[in-house]
Design an enzyme around this catalytic site. Structure first.
Site, PDB file in Angstrom:
ATOM      1  N   VAL A 164       2.590  18.542   8.504  1.00 46.91           N
ATOM      2  CA  VAL A 164       3.196  18.528   7.163  1.00 46.91           C
ATOM      3  C   VAL A 164       4.258  19.625   7.015  1.00 46.91           C
ATOM      4  O   VAL A 164       4.641  19.981   5.916  1.00 46.91           O
ATOM      5  CB  VAL A 164       2.132  18.660   6.041  1.00 46.91           C
ATOM      6  CG1 VAL A 164       1.280  17.408   5.957  1.00 46.91           C
ATOM      7  CG2 VAL A 164       1.282  19.901   6.225  1.00 46.91           C
ATOM      8  N   ASP A 165       4.730  20.151   8.166  1.00 47.05           N
ATOM      9  CA  ASP A 165       5.693  21.253   8.107  1.00 47.05           C
ATOM     10  C   ASP A 165       6.952  20.895   7.317  1.00 47.05           C
ATOM     11  O   ASP A 165       7.514  21.732   6.599  1.00 47.05           O
ATOM     12  CB  ASP A 165       6.066  21.716   9.539  1.00 47.05           C
ATOM     13  CG  ASP A 165       6.582  20.576  10.403  1.00 47.05           C
ATOM     14  OD1 ASP A 165       6.042  19.461  10.283  1.00 47.05           O
ATOM     15  OD2 ASP A 165       7.526  20.788  11.185  1.00 47.05           O
ATOM     16  N   CYS A 180      -5.074   8.498   9.687  1.00 44.43           N
ATOM     17  CA  CYS A 180      -5.123   7.787  10.967  1.00 44.43           C
ATOM     18  C   CYS A 180      -4.927   8.771  12.123  1.00 44.43           C
ATOM     19  O   CYS A 180      -4.114   9.684  12.031  1.00 44.43           O
ATOM     20  CB  CYS A 180      -4.000   6.763  11.050  1.00 44.43           C
ATOM     21  SG  CYS A 180      -4.320   5.269  10.144  1.00 44.43           S
ATOM     22  N   ARG A 204      -4.255  10.663   4.725  1.00 44.39           N
ATOM     23  CA  ARG A 204      -3.142  11.586   4.845  1.00 44.39           C
ATOM     24  C   ARG A 204      -2.230  11.612   3.615  1.00 44.39           C
ATOM     25  O   ARG A 204      -1.804  12.670   3.168  1.00 44.39           O
ATOM     26  CB  ARG A 204      -2.349  11.180   6.082  1.00 44.39           C
ATOM     27  CG  ARG A 204      -1.230  12.078   6.400  1.00 44.39           C
ATOM     28  CD  ARG A 204      -0.467  11.609   7.609  1.00 44.39           C
ATOM     29  NE  ARG A 204       0.892  12.085   7.495  1.00 44.39           N
ATOM     30  CZ  ARG A 204       1.275  13.308   7.785  1.00 44.39           C
ATOM     31  NH1 ARG A 204       0.408  14.180   8.235  1.00 44.39           N
ATOM     32  NH2 ARG A 204       2.521  13.681   7.627  1.00 44.39           N
ATOM     33  N   ARG A 262       0.935  14.386  13.389  1.00 44.36           N
ATOM     34  CA  ARG A 262       1.347  14.157  12.004  1.00 44.36           C
ATOM     35  C   ARG A 262       1.276  15.417  11.137  1.00 44.36           C
ATOM     36  O   ARG A 262       0.476  15.525  10.217  1.00 44.36           O
ATOM     37  CB  ARG A 262       0.487  13.063  11.373  1.00 44.36           C
ATOM     38  CG  ARG A 262       0.585  11.763  12.098  1.00 44.36           C
ATOM     39  CD  ARG A 262      -0.151  10.673  11.367  1.00 44.36           C
ATOM     40  NE  ARG A 262       0.733   9.856  10.569  1.00 44.36           N
ATOM     41  CZ  ARG A 262       0.325   8.871   9.785  1.00 44.36           C
ATOM     42  NH1 ARG A 262      -0.954   8.619   9.669  1.00 44.36           N
ATOM     43  NH2 ARG A 262       1.174   8.144   9.119  1.00 44.36           N
ATOM     44  N   ARG A 295      -8.707  -0.478   4.622  1.00 46.59           N
ATOM     45  CA  ARG A 295      -7.812   0.545   4.069  1.00 46.59           C
ATOM     46  C   ARG A 295      -6.463  -0.057   3.705  1.00 46.59           C
ATOM     47  O   ARG A 295      -5.816   0.407   2.770  1.00 46.59           O
ATOM     48  CB  ARG A 295      -7.578   1.661   5.101  1.00 46.59           C
ATOM     49  CG  ARG A 295      -8.782   2.560   5.326  1.00 46.59           C
ATOM     50  CD  ARG A 295      -8.404   3.737   6.192  1.00 46.59           C
ATOM     51  NE  ARG A 295      -7.136   4.302   5.718  1.00 46.59           N
ATOM     52  CZ  ARG A 295      -6.269   4.941   6.478  1.00 46.59           C
ATOM     53  NH1 ARG A 295      -6.508   5.129   7.741  1.00 46.59           N
ATOM     54  NH2 ARG A 295      -5.163   5.419   5.980  1.00 46.59           N
ATOM     55  N   ASP A 355       4.856   0.589  11.900  1.00 42.95           N
ATOM     56  CA  ASP A 355       3.637  -0.019  11.359  1.00 42.95           C
ATOM     57  C   ASP A 355       3.472  -1.486  11.758  1.00 42.95           C
ATOM     58  O   ASP A 355       2.459  -2.099  11.426  1.00 42.95           O
ATOM     59  CB  ASP A 355       3.620   0.093   9.825  1.00 42.95           C
ATOM     60  CG  ASP A 355       3.283   1.504   9.361  1.00 42.95           C
ATOM     61  OD1 ASP A 355       2.909   2.340  10.200  1.00 42.95           O
ATOM     62  OD2 ASP A 355       3.398   1.760   8.141  1.00 42.95           O
ATOM     63  N   ILE A 367       8.305   6.812  16.785  1.00 40.98           N
ATOM     64  CA  ILE A 367       7.971   7.551  15.554  1.00 40.98           C
ATOM     65  C   ILE A 367       6.726   8.426  15.750  1.00 40.98           C
ATOM     66  O   ILE A 367       6.733   9.602  15.398  1.00 40.98           O
ATOM     67  CB  ILE A 367       7.739   6.592  14.363  1.00 40.98           C
ATOM     68  CG1 ILE A 367       8.908   5.602  14.224  1.00 40.98           C
ATOM     69  CG2 ILE A 367       7.522   7.378  13.071  1.00 40.98           C
ATOM     70  CD1 ILE A 367      10.226   6.189  13.792  1.00 40.98           C
ATOM     71  N   LYS A 398       0.837  -1.205   0.000  1.00 40.47           N
ATOM     72  CA  LYS A 398       0.000   0.000   0.000  1.00 40.47           C
ATOM     73  C   LYS A 398       0.873   1.258   0.000  1.00 40.47           C
ATOM     74  O   LYS A 398       0.615   2.199  -0.759  1.00 40.47           O
ATOM     75  CB  LYS A 398      -0.895   0.016   1.245  1.00 40.47           C
ATOM     76  CG  LYS A 398      -1.606   1.343   1.472  1.00 40.47           C
ATOM     77  CD  LYS A 398      -2.447   1.336   2.718  1.00 40.47           C
ATOM     78  CE  LYS A 398      -1.741   1.761   3.978  1.00 40.47           C
ATOM     79  NZ  LYS A 398      -1.506   3.206   4.130  1.00 40.47           N
ATOM     80  N   ASN A 399       1.895   1.262   0.856  1.00 46.49           N
ATOM     81  CA  ASN A 399       2.677   2.494   1.030  1.00 46.49           C
ATOM     82  C   ASN A 399       3.603   2.801  -0.142  1.00 46.49           C
ATOM     83  O   ASN A 399       4.210   3.866  -0.188  1.00 46.49           O
ATOM     84  CB  ASN A 399       3.482   2.434   2.337  1.00 46.49           C
ATOM     85  CG  ASN A 399       2.586   2.657   3.549  1.00 46.49           C
ATOM     86  OD1 ASN A 399       1.383   2.913   3.407  1.00 46.49           O
ATOM     87  ND2 ASN A 399       3.155   2.550   4.735  1.00 46.49           N
TER      88      ASN A 399
HETATM   89  C1  UD1 Z   1       4.494   6.897   6.260  1.00 49.32           C
HETATM   90  C2  UD1 Z   1       3.622   5.680   6.112  1.00 49.32           C
HETATM   91  C3  UD1 Z   1       3.116   5.224   7.467  1.00 49.32           C
HETATM   92  C4  UD1 Z   1       4.290   4.993   8.402  1.00 49.32           C
HETATM   93  C5  UD1 Z   1       5.209   6.212   8.460  1.00 49.32           C
HETATM   94  C6  UD1 Z   1       6.475   5.968   9.260  1.00 49.32           C
HETATM   95  C7  UD1 Z   1       2.592   5.878   3.924  1.00 49.32           C
HETATM   96  C8  UD1 Z   1       1.360   6.087   3.124  1.00 49.32           C
HETATM   97  N1  UD1 Z   1       2.494   6.012   5.255  1.00 49.32           N
HETATM   98  O1  UD1 Z   1       3.698   7.926   6.824  1.00 49.32           O
HETATM   99  O2  UD1 Z   1       2.390   4.002   7.296  1.00 49.32           O
HETATM  100  O3  UD1 Z   1       3.800   4.734   9.716  1.00 49.32           O
HETATM  101  O4  UD1 Z   1       5.597   6.586   7.121  1.00 49.32           O
HETATM  102  O5  UD1 Z   1       7.174   4.897   8.730  1.00 49.32           O
HETATM  103  O6  UD1 Z   1       3.637   5.588   3.386  1.00 49.32           O
HETATM  104  N2  UD1 Z   1       6.657  14.606  10.670  1.00 49.32           N
HETATM  105  C9  UD1 Z   1       6.748  15.922  11.007  1.00 49.32           C
HETATM  106  N3  UD1 Z   1       6.531  16.858  10.024  1.00 49.32           N
HETATM  107  C10 UD1 Z   1       6.238  16.516   8.740  1.00 49.32           C
HETATM  108  C11 UD1 Z   1       6.168  15.144   8.417  1.00 49.32           C
HETATM  109  C12 UD1 Z   1       6.369  14.212   9.397  1.00 49.32           C
HETATM  110  O7  UD1 Z   1       7.013  16.279  12.153  1.00 49.32           O
HETATM  111  O8  UD1 Z   1       6.059  17.413   7.911  1.00 49.32           O
HETATM  112  C13 UD1 Z   1       6.878  13.594  11.714  1.00 49.32           C
HETATM  113  C14 UD1 Z   1       5.650  12.730  11.990  1.00 49.32           C
HETATM  114  O9  UD1 Z   1       4.764  13.346  12.888  1.00 49.32           O
HETATM  115  C15 UD1 Z   1       6.294  11.483  12.566  1.00 49.32           C
HETATM  116  C16 UD1 Z   1       7.606  11.371  11.782  1.00 49.32           C
HETATM  117  O10 UD1 Z   1       7.851  12.675  11.267  1.00 49.32           O
HETATM  118  O11 UD1 Z   1       6.590  11.678  13.930  1.00 49.32           O
HETATM  119  C17 UD1 Z   1       7.601  10.378  10.653  1.00 49.32           C
HETATM  120  O12 UD1 Z   1       6.483  10.625   9.810  1.00 49.32           O
HETATM  121  P1  UD1 Z   1       6.507  10.282   8.267  1.00 49.32           P
HETATM  122  O13 UD1 Z   1       7.648   9.372   7.976  1.00 49.32           O
HETATM  123  O14 UD1 Z   1       6.407  11.542   7.484  1.00 49.32           O
HETATM  124  O15 UD1 Z   1       5.143   9.463   8.083  1.00 49.32           O
HETATM  125  P2  UD1 Z   1       4.212   9.439   6.815  1.00 49.32           P
HETATM  126  O16 UD1 Z   1       5.021   9.669   5.585  1.00 49.32           O
HETATM  127  O17 UD1 Z   1       3.012  10.276   7.047  1.00 49.32           O
END
Ligand code: UD1
Length: 429
Positions: free
Chosen positions: A133-134, A126, A102, A131, A408, A316, A338, A22-23
């Protein structure tokens, strides 16, 4: 709302085919926005998240076709799909669509790179922590975009196109790395991504982008270098096997005992989880066909695990491991590094008789002799499957409510487990 009824106590025996990840499928589908030529993806899993992203891409103007069966394939084989973004008719990804998942926010990178603008709703997904997006926004700014946040939307502009730059992520982010990779592929000049995610799904996306004509080196390491090109072409790419699904079923077998071949699984994608399963008492053998997991006689041994970015133990699989450890002979410790708030499964596991104490990011699990079936509620994707794992070993009946979370991310879960002898049925309505 569908529910899943499980009667525990039977070992799993047989073959479970592993679906496409999926990812990886989600960002690969999003990559189709980068080119006016068709992108053909093979081994795409049949999942609610894939369907949801189809709606989002269609709204941008992407034509999507699902190819029919071919001889020699069966219903468990992944789908072949074509994504054709000959014209982007709309650069807005609206709240109603993005709020459900997301990862759909990631359309921001390709839309901006190809069209010079994107307006994308801040995401939902989720409920596992804030989480933000900064870091995705920071990456786009480093490539010359101007960003405004207005009315719950991120409005990104780069009227004269994106320009290569240095992006150093202060923490490893999968979504940030996907976004940077896709945007940099169509930027002018060189981009260096430092502290990039090394997850196999990032590598799979980079491999596909390279087939599309992108110039990328270093993917799979924490320093990725991208030489921007002015256009990308179509390509054909097969989605890599799902390491999280693999690890989930491996833990299910470790839980119930038995002997299962995880067909098509690739061990190098989840070395750390397989080592943990070995410590827990499962026998793991690898062949060309996939990964075979056996546990006979011996009980489940406790483990100590801390989640970490790849190649560490994946967040995960944290909930699933906790499900398994509820029956270990002794005390296990699991630390989640994480995501904050990713222990929502704990209360539900407790309803089955698990003994788990939480202290911040640390969980201590006292293995119990037996679990007992009960009604439980799925709270997020991975949490819900940990309940399934526990239910497979619980005495009597467990009813898992809110199954849409499972749909999902897990393709035909009840069929895959049912074929291996588990008593699992979906109750519709
Ligand atoms: C992806 C995976 C999810 C997995 C995660 C970590 C997909 C669709 N989803 O999620 O299943 O659990 O990787 O392996 O591939 N963060 C920030 N700012 C940001 C972005 C992230 O602070 O702008 C933080 C998050 O809150 C978290 C950490 O960085 O603490 C890692 O998140 P991230 O690797 O970005 O997760 P996703 O890409 O959303």
């Amino acid at each position: 709302m569908d529910r899943i009824r499980i009667v525990g106590g039977r070992p799993l025996e047989g073959i479970i085919p592993i679906s496409g990840a999926k990812n990886a499928a989600l960002p690969l589908m999003i990559a189709s926005l980068l080119t006016e030529e068709p992108l053909i993806l093979e081994n795409v899993p049949r999942l609610a998240d894939v369907k949801q992203l189809e709606r989002i891409l269609e709204n941008h103007g992407v034509d999507i076709a699902v190819h029919g069966r071919r001889s020699g394939t069966d219903a468990m084989d992944g789908q072949r799909m074509t994504f054709h973004a000959s014209e982007i008719v709309d650069t807005t990804a609206p709240y109603e669509l993005v709020s459900k998942m997301r990862a759909s926010f990631w359309v921001v990178g390709p839309l901006l790179a190809r069209m010079g603008e994107a307006k994308v709703s801040l995401p939902g997904g989720c409920a596992i922590g804030t989480r933000p997006v900064d870091l995705l926004i920071m990456a786009l700014e480093r490539l010359g975009a101007t960003i405004e946040i207005d009315g719950g939307y991120v409005i990104a502009r780069a009227k004269n196109g994106l320009k290569g730059g240095e992006i150093e992520f202060p923490k490893v982010t999968v979504g940030g790395t996907h976004t940077a990779l896709m945007a940099a592929s169509l930027a002018s000049g060189e981009t260096v991504i430092e502290n990039a995610a090394r997850e196999p799904e990032v590598v799979d996306v980079a491999d596909c982008l390279i087939k599309m004509g992108a110039k990328i080196t270093g993917h799979g390491t924490s320093r990725i270098v991208v030489q921007g090109v002015s256009r990308l072409n179509g390509a054909r790419h097969a989605v890599l096997p799902d390491r999280i699904e693999t690890g989930t079923y491996a833990m299910a077998v470790a839980m119930t005992g038995g002997d299962v071949l995880l067909e098509g699984a690739r061990p190098e994608l989840l070395q750390s989880a397989l080592e943990t399963l070995g410590q827990a008492g499962a026998e793991i053998t690898v062949s060309n066909a996939g990964i075979r997991v056996v546990r006979n006689g011996a009980g489940i041994r406790p483990v100590e695990v801390t989640t970490a970015p790849f190649p560490g133990f994946p967040t995960d699989l944290q909930a699933q491991l906790m499900g398994l450890m509820t029956r270990a002979k002794g005390t296990s410790r699991i630390t989640e590094t994480i995501f904050e708030n990713r222990f929502m499964h704990v209360q539900e596991l407790a309803r089955l008789g698990a003994r788990i104490a939480l202290d911040g990011q640390n969980a201590t699990i006292e293995g119990v002799e037996k679990l007992k079936g009960a009604p439980v509620m799925a709270t997020d994707l991975r949490a819900s499957v940990s309940l399934v794992i526990a239910a497979l070993a619980a005495e009597g009946e467990t009813m898992v409510n809110r199954v849409y979370h499972l749909d999902r991310g897990f393709e035909r879960l009840e069929d895959k487990l049912g074929r291996c002898g588990a008593t699992v049925e979906r109750i519709s309505g």
